[in-house]
Design a protein around this motif. Structure first.
Motif, PDB file in Angstrom:
ATOM      1  N   ILE A   1       0.832  -1.209   0.000  1.00 23.17           N
ATOM      2  CA  ILE A   1       0.000   0.000   0.000  1.00 23.17           C
ATOM      3  C   ILE A   1       0.862   1.253   0.000  1.00 23.17           C
ATOM      4  CG2 ILE A   1      -1.745   1.286   1.277  1.00 23.17           C
ATOM      5  CD1 ILE A   1      -2.701  -1.489   2.381  1.00 23.17           C
ATOM      6  N   THR A   2       1.874   1.280   0.862  1.00 24.63           N
ATOM      7  CA  THR A   2       2.756   2.448   0.909  1.00 24.63           C
ATOM      8  C   THR A   2       3.419   2.694  -0.436  1.00 24.63           C
ATOM      9  OG1 THR A   2       3.225   2.170   3.270  1.00 24.63           O
ATOM     10  CG2 THR A   2       4.802   3.455   1.993  1.00 24.63           C
ATOM     11  N   ASP A   3       3.942   1.645  -1.041  1.00 27.19           N
ATOM     12  CA  ASP A   3       4.634   1.810  -2.310  1.00 27.19           C
ATOM     13  C   ASP A   3       3.678   2.267  -3.405  1.00 27.19           C
ATOM     14  OD1 ASP A   3       7.283   1.236  -3.822  1.00 27.19           O
ATOM     15  OD2 ASP A   3       5.748   0.276  -5.064  1.00 27.19           O
ATOM     16  N   TYR A   4       2.454   1.757  -3.389  1.00 34.28           N
ATOM     17  CA  TYR A   4       1.489   2.172  -4.404  1.00 34.28           C
ATOM     18  C   TYR A   4       1.131   3.653  -4.236  1.00 34.28           C
ATOM     19  CZ  TYR A   4      -2.681   2.467  -7.296  1.00 34.28           C
ATOM     20  OH  TYR A   4      -3.616   2.840  -8.244  1.00 34.28           O
ATOM     21  N   LEU A   5       0.926   4.088  -3.004  1.00 32.34           N
ATOM     22  CA  LEU A   5       0.604   5.497  -2.772  1.00 32.34           C
ATOM     23  C   LEU A   5       1.748   6.398  -3.227  1.00 32.34           C
ATOM     24  CD1 LEU A   5      -1.153   5.321   0.720  1.00 32.34           C
ATOM     25  CD2 LEU A   5      -2.225   5.544  -1.535  1.00 32.34           C
ATOM     26  N   ASN A   6       2.976   5.979  -2.968  1.00 29.20           N
ATOM     27  CA  ASN A   6       4.129   6.759  -3.439  1.00 29.20           C
ATOM     28  C   ASN A   6       4.202   6.770  -4.964  1.00 29.20           C
ATOM     29  OD1 ASN A   6       4.776   7.179  -0.765  1.00 29.20           O
ATOM     30  ND2 ASN A   6       6.397   5.633  -0.713  1.00 29.20           N
ATOM     31  N   LEU A   7       3.865   5.641  -5.576  1.00 31.66           N
ATOM     32  CA  LEU A   7       3.845   5.545  -7.039  1.00 31.66           C
ATOM     33  C   LEU A   7       2.779   6.462  -7.623  1.00 31.66           C
ATOM     34  CD1 LEU A   7       4.591   4.152  -9.753  1.00 31.66           C
ATOM     35  CD2 LEU A   7       3.011   2.305  -9.113  1.00 31.66           C
ATOM     36  N   VAL A   8       1.595   6.461  -7.035  1.00 32.93           N
ATOM     37  CA  VAL A   8       0.516   7.349  -7.482  1.00 32.93           C
ATOM     38  C   VAL A   8       0.955   8.808  -7.342  1.00 32.93           C
ATOM     39  CG1 VAL A   8      -1.814   8.183  -6.948  1.00 32.93           C
ATOM     40  CG2 VAL A   8      -1.359   5.731  -7.018  1.00 32.93           C
ATOM     41  N   ASN A   9       1.596   9.128  -6.225  1.00 33.99           N
ATOM     42  CA  ASN A   9       2.057  10.494  -5.997  1.00 33.99           C
ATOM     43  C   ASN A   9       3.055  10.930  -7.068  1.00 33.99           C
ATOM     44  OD1 ASN A   9       2.134  12.925  -4.545  1.00 33.99           O
ATOM     45  ND2 ASN A   9       3.888  12.254  -3.339  1.00 33.99           N
TER      46      ASN A   9
ATOM     47  N   ASP B   1      -6.271  -5.797   8.968  1.00 32.60           N
ATOM     48  CA  ASP B   1      -6.446  -5.107   7.689  1.00 32.60           C
ATOM     49  C   ASP B   1      -6.460  -3.587   7.842  1.00 32.60           C
ATOM     50  OD1 ASP B   1      -6.521  -7.506   6.403  1.00 32.60           O
ATOM     51  OD2 ASP B   1      -8.653  -7.462   5.905  1.00 32.60           O
ATOM     52  N   ALA B   2      -7.296  -3.079   8.748  1.00 32.86           N
ATOM     53  CA  ALA B   2      -7.429  -1.622   8.888  1.00 32.86           C
ATOM     54  C   ALA B   2      -6.181  -1.000   9.493  1.00 32.86           C
ATOM     55  CB  ALA B   2      -8.658  -1.290   9.732  1.00 32.86           C
ATOM     56  N   LEU B   3      -5.602  -1.637  10.499  1.00 30.02           N
ATOM     57  CA  LEU B   3      -4.404  -1.088  11.133  1.00 30.02           C
ATOM     58  C   LEU B   3      -3.226  -1.092  10.164  1.00 30.02           C
ATOM     59  CD1 LEU B   3      -6.177  -1.410  13.669  1.00 30.02           C
ATOM     60  CD2 LEU B   3      -4.143  -2.180  14.904  1.00 30.02           C
ATOM     61  N   GLY B   4      -3.103  -2.172   9.401  1.00 28.45           N
ATOM     62  CA  GLY B   4      -2.033  -2.234   8.413  1.00 28.45           C
ATOM     63  C   GLY B   4      -2.179  -1.160   7.347  1.00 28.45           C
ATOM     64  N   ALA B   5      -3.432  -0.886   6.937  1.00 27.95           N
ATOM     65  CA  ALA B   5      -3.671   0.151   5.935  1.00 27.95           C
ATOM     66  C   ALA B   5      -3.325   1.531   6.490  1.00 27.95           C
ATOM     67  CB  ALA B   5      -5.126   0.111   5.482  1.00 27.95           C
ATOM     68  N   LEU B   6      -3.679   1.776   7.754  1.00 30.28           N
ATOM     69  CA  LEU B   6      -3.358   3.068   8.364  1.00 30.28           C
ATOM     70  C   LEU B   6      -1.846   3.256   8.465  1.00 30.28           C
ATOM     71  CD1 LEU B   6      -4.263   5.667   9.739  1.00 30.28           C
ATOM     72  CD2 LEU B   6      -4.320   4.414  11.907  1.00 30.28           C
ATOM     73  N   LYS B   7      -1.141   2.216   8.873  1.00 26.51           N
ATOM     74  CA  LYS B   7       0.322   2.272   8.954  1.00 26.51           C
ATOM     75  C   LYS B   7       0.911   2.586   7.585  1.00 26.51           C
ATOM     76  CE  LYS B   7       4.307  -0.581  10.406  1.00 26.51           C
ATOM     77  NZ  LYS B   7       5.103  -0.533   9.164  1.00 26.51           N
ATOM     78  N   ALA B   8       0.396   1.927   6.554  1.00 25.16           N
ATOM     79  CA  ALA B   8       0.894   2.138   5.197  1.00 25.16           C
ATOM     80  C   ALA B   8       0.690   3.581   4.754  1.00 25.16           C
ATOM     81  CB  ALA B   8       0.193   1.186   4.237  1.00 25.16           C
ATOM     82  N   TYR B   9      -0.472   4.124   5.045  1.00 24.49           N
ATOM     83  CA  TYR B   9      -0.750   5.516   4.673  1.00 24.49           C
ATOM     84  C   TYR B   9       0.157   6.476   5.428  1.00 24.49           C
ATOM     85  CZ  TYR B   9      -3.126  10.023   4.536  1.00 24.49           C
ATOM     86  OH  TYR B   9      -3.407  11.357   4.404  1.00 24.49           O
ATOM     87  N   ALA B  10       0.298   6.244   6.734  1.00 19.49           N
ATOM     88  CA  ALA B  10       1.132   7.132   7.554  1.00 19.49           C
ATOM     89  C   ALA B  10       2.567   7.165   7.048  1.00 19.49           C
ATOM     90  CB  ALA B  10       1.085   6.689   9.008  1.00 19.49           C
ATOM     91  N   GLU B  11       3.063   6.038   6.561  1.00 20.52           N
ATOM     92  CA  GLU B  11       4.458   5.943   6.115  1.00 20.52           C
ATOM     93  C   GLU B  11       4.652   6.352   4.658  1.00 20.52           C
ATOM     94  OE1 GLU B  11       5.560   1.936   7.104  1.00 20.52           O
ATOM     95  OE2 GLU B  11       5.791   2.400   9.245  1.00 20.52           O
ATOM     96  N   SER B  12       3.578   6.685   3.973  1.00 16.84           N
ATOM     97  CA  SER B  12       3.697   7.135   2.583  1.00 16.84           C
ATOM     98  C   SER B  12       4.194   8.576   2.554  1.00 16.84           C
ATOM     99  CB  SER B  12       2.345   7.042   1.868  1.00 16.84           C
ATOM    100  OG  SER B  12       1.470   8.070   2.314  1.00 16.84           O
ATOM    101  N   ASP B  13       4.608   9.037   1.360  1.00 15.01           N
ATOM    102  CA  ASP B  13       5.117  10.402   1.243  1.00 15.01           C
ATOM    103  C   ASP B  13       4.037  11.406   0.833  1.00 15.01           C
ATOM    104  OD1 ASP B  13       4.759   9.822  -1.437  1.00 15.01           O
ATOM    105  OD2 ASP B  13       6.894   9.633  -1.882  1.00 15.01           O
TER     106      ASP B  13
END
Length: 229
Positions: free
Chosen positions: A73-81, A172-184
């Protein structure tokens, strides 16, 4: 909106697949949109697709790897950014001519936007020096739309490690929140929907990314859907 801010539009969450890459399509025009980040398998498919579209090397994140959900999730959000910033810079550099990307941007702004009023001044001016000053002003005040995320709070099953034991803070939800928090992502928000989840809300305390960086200024914000709450 009596402001120079172009963020006058928002595309609501409409389901997993429909919004998974909405920012890549609309953020360059100053339109905010939200991605549902619960389904990591879909996100991994989209990671592969957009890495190939961007001519970047794709390395799969396998389910056998540690923290694979949040890493995907983190990597995808960074890729989208990155994709949004690339499209936005191309738009910013495009010519002011009929049908161009930058003209589309200004045509989409609401009539009450101060930025659009300055655009009308630019298009109606016959003074070369004034037009040059206005063009510089318009280009410098363009902003991409925000990349926001949605977490359906009750979609929160516990996940198990290779030994069959529950992974601490790995639901699922906690992992998604962690991923978002660690995104750029910045100038962004996480939208909590689909009910109350106390452990998810408490988990927010672990991430300084949600702290204010100034008076009323946040890189990452939290939105709670009142109807679901």
């Amino acid at each position: 909106m009596n402001s120079l801010s172009p963020h006058s539009f928002h595309i609501p969450v409409m389901g997993l697949a429909f919004t998974i890459d909405s920012p890549i399509k609309v953020a360059c025009y100053g339109i905010n949109s939200a991605i549902s980040i619960i389904e990591d398998n879909l996100i991994e498919v989209m990671r592969k697709y957009y890495y190939q579209q961007n001519n970047e090397p794709y390395e799969p994140i396998e389910k056998t790897e540690e923290n694979y959900r949040s890493r995907r999730i983190t990597d995808y959000l960074n890729l989208v950014n990155r994709s949004v910033q690339t499209k936005f810079e191309k738009l910013r550099a495009s010519a002011f001519e009929t049908g161009s990307e930058i003209v589309k941007y200004f045509e989409l702004l609401p009539e009450e936007s101060l930025l659009k009023q300055q655009y009308y001044r630019f298009t109606n001016s016959s003074n070369t020096e004034e037009k040059q000053e206005l063009e510089q002003f318009l280009r410098s005040n363009l902003r991409p739309g925000a990349i926001e995320v949605n977490i359906m709070t009750k979609v929160d099953k516990n996940n198990l490690d290779a030994k069959g034991e529950i992974i601490p803070d790995g639901s699922d939800a906690l992992g998604a929140l962690k991923a978002y928090a660690e995104s750029d992502l910045e100038n962004s928000a996480v939208i909590f929907s689909a009910g109350l989840n106390p452990r998810l809300y408490n988990y927010l305390e672990n991430f300084r990314e949600f702290d204010a960086t100034g008076w009323g200024v946040f890189k990452k914000r939290v939105i709670i859907k009142v109807s679901d709450y």
